[in-house]
Design an enzyme around this catalytic site. Structure first.
Site, PDB file in Angstrom:
ATOM      1  N   SER A   1       0.824  -1.211   0.000  1.00 62.32           N
ATOM      2  CA  SER A   1       0.000   0.000   0.000  1.00 62.32           C
ATOM      3  C   SER A   1       0.858   1.262   0.000  1.00 62.32           C
ATOM      4  CB  SER A   1      -0.907   0.032   1.225  1.00 62.32           C
ATOM      5  OG  SER A   1      -1.703  -1.129   1.285  1.00 62.32           O
TER       6      SER A   1
HETATM    7  N1  SAH Z   1      -0.572  -5.165   3.981  1.00 60.95           N
HETATM    8  C1  SAH Z   1       0.123  -5.436   2.753  1.00 60.95           C
HETATM    9  C2  SAH Z   1      -0.731  -5.105   1.548  1.00 60.95           C
HETATM   10  C3  SAH Z   1      -0.768  -6.266   0.609  1.00 60.95           C
HETATM   11  S1  SAH Z   1      -2.011  -6.241  -0.620  1.00 60.95           S
HETATM   12  C4  SAH Z   1       1.475  -4.751   2.721  1.00 60.95           C
HETATM   13  O1  SAH Z   1       1.776  -3.967   3.629  1.00 60.95           O
HETATM   14  O2  SAH Z   1       2.254  -5.011   1.806  1.00 60.95           O
HETATM   15  C5  SAH Z   1      -3.226  -7.331   0.082  1.00 60.95           C
HETATM   16  C6  SAH Z   1      -2.809  -8.739   0.363  1.00 60.95           C
HETATM   17  O3  SAH Z   1      -3.970  -9.424   0.820  1.00 60.95           O
HETATM   18  C7  SAH Z   1      -2.301  -9.539  -0.831  1.00 60.95           C
HETATM   19  O4  SAH Z   1      -1.024 -10.031  -0.555  1.00 60.95           O
HETATM   20  C8  SAH Z   1      -3.319 -10.655  -0.984  1.00 60.95           C
HETATM   21  O5  SAH Z   1      -2.751 -11.886  -1.413  1.00 60.95           O
HETATM   22  C9  SAH Z   1      -3.873 -10.771   0.427  1.00 60.95           C
HETATM   23  N2  SAH Z   1      -5.186 -11.384   0.559  1.00 60.95           N
HETATM   24  C10 SAH Z   1      -6.257 -11.271  -0.278  1.00 60.95           C
HETATM   25  N3  SAH Z   1      -7.297 -11.990   0.190  1.00 60.95           N
HETATM   26  C11 SAH Z   1      -6.872 -12.574   1.345  1.00 60.95           C
HETATM   27  C12 SAH Z   1      -7.489 -13.457   2.297  1.00 60.95           C
HETATM   28  N4  SAH Z   1      -8.737 -13.883   2.156  1.00 60.95           N
HETATM   29  N5  SAH Z   1      -6.756 -13.831   3.364  1.00 60.95           N
HETATM   30  C13 SAH Z   1      -5.481 -13.421   3.544  1.00 60.95           C
HETATM   31  N6  SAH Z   1      -4.842 -12.612   2.667  1.00 60.95           N
HETATM   32  C14 SAH Z   1      -5.534 -12.179   1.589  1.00 60.95           C
END
Ligand code: SAH
Length: 232
Positions: A82
């Protein structure tokens, strides 16, 4: 000949300078000043955490130079880390305290978990994509002993460690997963983007009152990657 000697001397001077630039501390300070403080983030602990975590270590080598820019960046598997402001905003809004226990859904790069771990004693984070979860676990383990990474569908939360004082969801869900509301402590706060994939979503604040009553409030429009389900 003279030119050769001159070039050699210049190289000697440039190498240490390059080493200094590599630690990105000036970029990080500028990020905190222009993207975080200038946009109204006031919580001291959040600002200090944004100042401390080396964001460039949570992205691929080729993205390091872009790590402090005012935007999300690709981290592979169609996912993103993000934008710095969003990470700070989501951290501040849960009113983090050291004695808290927090759950993050969507570990991704591990950066948001690291920012939380700077402030909070116990951070639990769940990632659905195995390779991303493993990579984040490696980076986080080298730095923190208060972050626990699980590879699973975060829809179901992390029952064994519930209730949580706060839950931070970093993928956009069509609706607020009921198991997460259940695992929120009375008096707790959850921040979650809600809406359809690949459209603008609403960042929602969910609060559970001391009497168990749950209320939601829309905070701002955002764009997150979709919340995936393991069984769909
Ligand atoms: N907080 C992260 C943002 C990553 S983007 C950072 O600081 O980099 C969102 C992430 O959520 C992705 O890696 C995606 O694979 C994950 N995601 C999507 N659906 C999910 C679920 N049901 N359970 C766990 N992770 C999930």
């Amino acid at each position: 000949m003279m030119t050769g000697v001159l070039l050699f001397l210049i190289t000697l001077c440039v190498i240490p300078l390059d080493g200094y630039a590599d630690d990105f501390s000036r970029e990080r300070e500028a990020m905190v000043r222009t993207q975080i403080r200038a946009r109204g983030i006031r919580d001291r602990a959040t600002i200090d955490a944004m100042r401390s975590v080396p964001r460039h270590l949570y992205v691929h080598n080729v993205q390091r130079r872009n790590a402090y820019q005012d935007r999300p960046l690709p981290i592979g598997f169609g996912q993103t880390i993000s934008q710095p402001f969003i990470v700070a905003y989501m951290t501040e809004i849960i009113e983090p305290k050291p004695e808290h226990r927090v759950l993050e859904i969507g570990t991704g790069s591990g950066y948001q978990a690291a920012v939380l771990a700077e402030i909070i004693d116990e951070v639990y984070t769940i990632e659905i994509i195995q390779q991303l979860g493993e990579r984040a676990r490696e980076v986080l383990d080298a730095e923190y002993d208060n972050v626990h990474v699980k590879i699973a569908d975060g829809y179901y939360g992390w029952e064994e460690h519930a209730p949580f004082d706060a839950i931070v969801v970093t993928a956009a869900a069509e609706y607020i997963p009921p198991p997460l509301v259940e695992q929120l402590r009375e008096g707790g706060r959850m921040i979650i983007p809600v809406g359809s994939a690949f459209q603008t979503q609403q960042l929602m604040l969910v609060t559970k009152e001391e009497d168990g009553h749950v209320s939601t409030r829309s905070l701002m429009p955002v764009r997150f990657v979709p919340f995936e389900r393991a069984d769909e």
